[in-house]
Design a protein around this motif. Structure first.
Motif, PDB file in Angstrom:
ATOM      1  N   SER A  56       0.860  -1.179   0.000  1.00 22.14           N
ATOM      2  CA  SER A  56       0.000   0.000   0.000  1.00 22.14           C
ATOM      3  C   SER A  56       0.899   1.233   0.000  1.00 22.14           C
ATOM      4  O   SER A  56       2.110   1.138   0.236  1.00 22.14           O
ATOM      5  CB  SER A  56      -0.894   0.014   1.240  1.00 22.14           C
ATOM      6  OG  SER A  56      -0.109   0.223   2.406  1.00 22.14           O
ATOM      7  N   ARG A  58       0.915   3.477   2.237  1.00 24.50           N
ATOM      8  CA  ARG A  58       1.400   3.604   3.616  1.00 24.50           C
ATOM      9  C   ARG A  58       2.598   2.670   3.849  1.00 24.50           C
ATOM     10  O   ARG A  58       3.592   3.047   4.435  1.00 24.50           O
ATOM     11  CB  ARG A  58       0.265   3.301   4.594  1.00 24.50           C
ATOM     12  CG  ARG A  58       0.677   3.006   6.024  1.00 24.50           C
ATOM     13  CD  ARG A  58       1.529   4.058   6.681  1.00 24.50           C
ATOM     14  NE  ARG A  58       0.787   5.250   6.984  1.00 24.50           N
ATOM     15  CZ  ARG A  58       1.353   6.376   7.390  1.00 24.50           C
ATOM     16  NH1 ARG A  58       2.652   6.447   7.542  1.00 24.50           N
ATOM     17  NH2 ARG A  58       0.636   7.434   7.651  1.00 24.50           N
ATOM     18  N   SER A  72       1.923   9.657  -1.560  1.00 21.85           N
ATOM     19  CA  SER A  72       0.665   9.773  -2.298  1.00 21.85           C
ATOM     20  C   SER A  72       0.819  10.723  -3.488  1.00 21.85           C
ATOM     21  O   SER A  72       0.389  10.411  -4.605  1.00 21.85           O
ATOM     22  CB  SER A  72      -0.441  10.268  -1.372  1.00 21.85           C
ATOM     23  OG  SER A  72      -1.640  10.460  -2.081  1.00 21.85           O
ATOM     24  N   ARG A  88      -7.503   0.548  -5.365  1.00 25.35           N
ATOM     25  CA  ARG A  88      -8.055   0.436  -4.011  1.00 25.35           C
ATOM     26  C   ARG A  88      -7.942  -1.009  -3.542  1.00 25.35           C
ATOM     27  O   ARG A  88      -8.184  -1.934  -4.295  1.00 25.35           O
ATOM     28  CB  ARG A  88      -9.529   0.848  -3.980  1.00 25.35           C
ATOM     29  CG  ARG A  88      -9.747   2.314  -4.136  1.00 25.35           C
ATOM     30  CD  ARG A  88      -9.629   2.998  -2.795  1.00 25.35           C
ATOM     31  NE  ARG A  88      -9.676   4.445  -2.989  1.00 25.35           N
ATOM     32  CZ  ARG A  88      -9.113   5.288  -2.174  1.00 25.35           C
ATOM     33  NH1 ARG A  88      -8.459   4.872  -1.115  1.00 25.35           N
ATOM     34  NH2 ARG A  88      -9.185   6.567  -2.389  1.00 25.35           N
ATOM     35  N   ASP A  92      -9.580  -3.313   2.427  1.00 23.50           N
ATOM     36  CA  ASP A  92      -9.469  -2.068   3.199  1.00 23.50           C
ATOM     37  C   ASP A  92      -9.572  -0.918   2.218  1.00 23.50           C
ATOM     38  O   ASP A  92      -8.593  -0.529   1.587  1.00 23.50           O
ATOM     39  CB  ASP A  92      -8.141  -2.027   3.954  1.00 23.50           C
ATOM     40  CG  ASP A  92      -7.968  -0.751   4.781  1.00 23.50           C
ATOM     41  OD1 ASP A  92      -8.865   0.118   4.756  1.00 23.50           O
ATOM     42  OD2 ASP A  92      -6.919  -0.623   5.441  1.00 23.50           O
ATOM     43  N   THR A  93     -10.772  -0.360   2.102  1.00 23.71           N
ATOM     44  CA  THR A  93     -11.018   0.660   1.071  1.00 23.71           C
ATOM     45  C   THR A  93     -10.245   1.954   1.321  1.00 23.71           C
ATOM     46  O   THR A  93     -10.162   2.792   0.431  1.00 23.71           O
ATOM     47  CB  THR A  93     -12.522   0.968   0.969  1.00 23.71           C
ATOM     48  OG1 THR A  93     -13.006   1.353   2.267  1.00 23.71           O
ATOM     49  CG2 THR A  93     -13.284  -0.237   0.455  1.00 23.71           C
ATOM     50  N   ARG A  94      -9.664   2.108   2.514  1.00 24.59           N
ATOM     51  CA  ARG A  94      -8.825   3.291   2.763  1.00 24.59           C
ATOM     52  C   ARG A  94      -7.451   3.133   2.139  1.00 24.59           C
ATOM     53  O   ARG A  94      -6.760   4.108   1.887  1.00 24.59           O
ATOM     54  CB  ARG A  94      -8.668   3.528   4.269  1.00 24.59           C
ATOM     55  CG  ARG A  94      -9.977   3.864   4.971  1.00 24.59           C
ATOM     56  CD  ARG A  94      -9.782   3.838   6.466  1.00 24.59           C
ATOM     57  NE  ARG A  94      -9.409   2.464   6.848  1.00 24.59           N
ATOM     58  CZ  ARG A  94      -8.840   2.115   7.978  1.00 24.59           C
ATOM     59  NH1 ARG A  94      -8.550   3.025   8.882  1.00 24.59           N
ATOM     60  NH2 ARG A  94      -8.540   0.867   8.247  1.00 24.59           N
TER      61      ARG A  94
END
Length: 158
Positions: A56, A58, A72, A88, A92-94
Motif C-alpha cells: 500500500s 502507507r 501519495s 483500491r 481495506d477501502t482506505r
C-alpha cells in the motif's frame, strides 16, 4: 556553547552529504525524466514486488522513510506518467495498493543501473561498496536512523 567553532557538527555534515548525494542522483536520473524521490519510490516498489509484495502507499512510505502524503503525491504523478498503477485495496477501502506497470519496469531497471554506477563513484573515497569502511558507515548510519527521536536528555536540567 562557547561560541568557538570546532568545525562542522555531525548534523551539518549529514545534511550536506544528503543534499550532495540527492543532487548527484537527480542529475544522473535527469535523462530518464526522474527525480531522486521518484526513483526511491520506483526502486523500492520494484524490490518489494520481487519479494512477492504489492504494498500500500502507507507500507511504501514506511519502507522508504518518506512521508505518507509525499508518497501519495509521488504515486499520483508516477501514475499519470504511466509508471505505476494505483488500485483500491478490496479488503481495506482506505488503502491504495501500488504496482509497477510494464513501462515502470522499463524505466526503473536502467535507473537502478545508473544509480549503482553513481554509488560506486560516491563511495570510492571509502574504498568502494564492498570495503569495510563502507560497511562501518552503513552500520553507523543505520544506528542513527533506528534511534528514536524522543531520547531523554543526556543531562539533568537544574
Amino acid at each position: 556553547m562557547s561560541g568557538t567553532s570546532k568545525g562542522p557538527t555531525p548534523g551539518s555534515l549529514v545534511w550536506r552529504l544528503a543534499n550532495k548525494w540527492r543532487v548527484a542522483v537527480d542529475r544522473t536520473l535527469a535523462p530518464l525524466d526522474l527525480t531522486h524521490a521518484q526513483y526511491v519510490l520506483l526502486s523500492s516498489l520494484f524490490g518489494l514486488e520481487r519479494a512477492g509484495r504489492r504494498p500500500s502507499q502507507r507500507e511504501l512510505a514506511d519502507h522508504t522513510g518518506l512521508e505518507a502524503l509525499y508518497v501519495s503525491k509521488l504515486a499520483r504523478t508516477l501514475e499519470a506518467d504511466g509508471l505505476i498503477e494505483r488500485t483500491r485495496d478490496l479488503t481495506d477501502t482506505r488503502a491504495v495498493r501500488l504496482a509497477l506497470t510494464d513501462r515502470g519496469h522499463e524505466v526503473v531497471r536502467p535507473a537502478m543501473g545508473l544509480v549503482q554506477e553513481l554509488l560506486d563513484r560516491l563511495l570510492a573515497p571509502l574504498g568502494g561498496q564492498d570495503d569495510p569502511r563502507t560497511a562501518a558507515l552503513v552500520r553507523d548510519l543505520t544506528t542513527l536512523l533506528d534511534a528514536p527521536l524522543d531520547l531523554p536528555p543526556s543531562r539533568k536540567d537544574s
